[in-house]
Design an enzyme around this catalytic site. Structure first.
Site, short mmCIF file in Angstrom:
data_model
loop_
_atom_site.label_atom_id
_atom_site.label_comp_id
_atom_site.label_asym_id
_atom_site.label_seq_id
_atom_site.Cartn_x
_atom_site.Cartn_y
_atom_site.Cartn_z
NE ARG A 1 7.17 -2.85 6.11
CZ ARG A 1 5.85 -2.73 6.06
NH1 ARG A 1 5.25 -2.46 4.93
NH2 ARG A 1 5.13 -2.92 7.14
CE LYS B 1 -2.32 -0.79 3.77
NZ LYS B 1 -1.94 -2.13 4.26
NE ARG C 1 5.87 -0.25 10.23
CZ ARG C 1 4.75 -0.36 9.51
NH1 ARG C 1 4.70 0.16 8.31
NH2 ARG C 1 3.70 -0.99 10.00
NE ARG D 1 1.70 -4.78 11.14
CZ ARG D 1 2.84 -4.64 10.47
NH1 ARG D 1 3.97 -5.08 11.01
NH2 ARG D 1 2.86 -4.08 9.31
NE ARG E 1 -4.72 -1.12 10.04
CZ ARG E 1 -3.70 -0.64 9.33
NH1 ARG E 1 -3.77 0.53 8.77
NH2 ARG E 1 -2.62 -1.37 9.18
#
Ligand code: ADP
Ligand code: ZN
Length: 206
Positions: free
Chosen positions: A122, A13, A153, A164, A88
């Site tokens: 990531r 995204k 992160r 998540r 969300r």
């Protein structure tokens, strides 16, 4: 043009949002980025949401909706918006419909089995909000875009990623049906190269 980007964590995204916003001159609003910025600056909001985000759960609806409403009232959203990470859940979608319903909803589809690898590899740049994968940039320390220092992160560890994904399946995935009923959903295969995903989006928006 009011656009929402939907998709599981790690579906790309943020990466696509930057490209779409640039091409169509839309203001990119990422609730995740706003929350992280607040945590970094140790604001009241940041203190409120830090533990929640570290655990991979959703921040409270009232705070989140207030924040988005406020952001969308700014001048740079007069011609539309590109929302990334909001809504969300169904409650947030209902609230958004009251003050700035989207025109189109881009649904980035990626096989959930591939997500963990995507997220754990990531690297993020807090300076330009860019995000990269070590498979492409190697295990480097600086941002290829702006030279800022890359970080992992805090919520990109396997345990939090699991939470998540579970939150996504339970609370966010139902939004696809919600917006399909409104005839707004554009399905995009997110399991292609960054450029190919982007061209698919551009083609579908025409
Ligand atoms: P990703 O989509 O990769 O999971 P985000 O940066 O969009 O990452 O979000 C990170 C975290 O920020 C979420 O796990 C959640 O805790 C919080 N968050 C972001 N957007 C929302 C939202 N609309 N409602 C509640 N919490 C949110
Ligand atoms: Zn950067």
């Amino acid at each position: 043009m009011k656009i929402i980007l939907l998709g599981a964590p790690g579906s790309g995204k943020g990466t696509q949002a930057v490209k779409i916003a640039e091409k169509y001159g839309l203001t990119h609003i990422s609730t995740g980025d706003i929350f992280r910025e607040n945590i970094k600056n140790q604001t009241e909001l940041g203190k409120k949401v830090k533990a929640i985000m570290d655990e991979g759960r959703l921040c409270p609806d009232d705070v989140t909706c207030e924040l988005v409403k406020d952001r969308l009232s700014k001048n740079d959203c007069k011609n539309g918006y590109l929302l990334d990470g909001f809504p969300r859940n169904l409650f947030q979608a209902g609230e958004l419909d009251k003050f700035a319903a989207p025109d189109k909803v881009i649904n980035l589809i990626v096989d959930l089995g591939k997500i963990e690898r995507r997220i754990t590899g990531r690297r993020s740049c807090p300076k330009c909000n860019g995000s990269f994968h070590i498979d492409f940039i190697g295990d480097v320390k600086t941002c290829p875009t702006c030279g800022g220092e890359l970080v992992i992160r805090k919520d990109d560890n396997p345990e939090t990623v699991k939470e998540r994904l579970s939150v996504y399946e339970k609370q966010t995935a139902p939004l696809v049906d919600y917006y399909t009923a409104q005839g707004k959903v554009i399905d995009i295969d997110g399991d292609q190269s960054i450029d190919d995903v982007f061209s698919s989006i551009v083609k579908a928006l025409k």
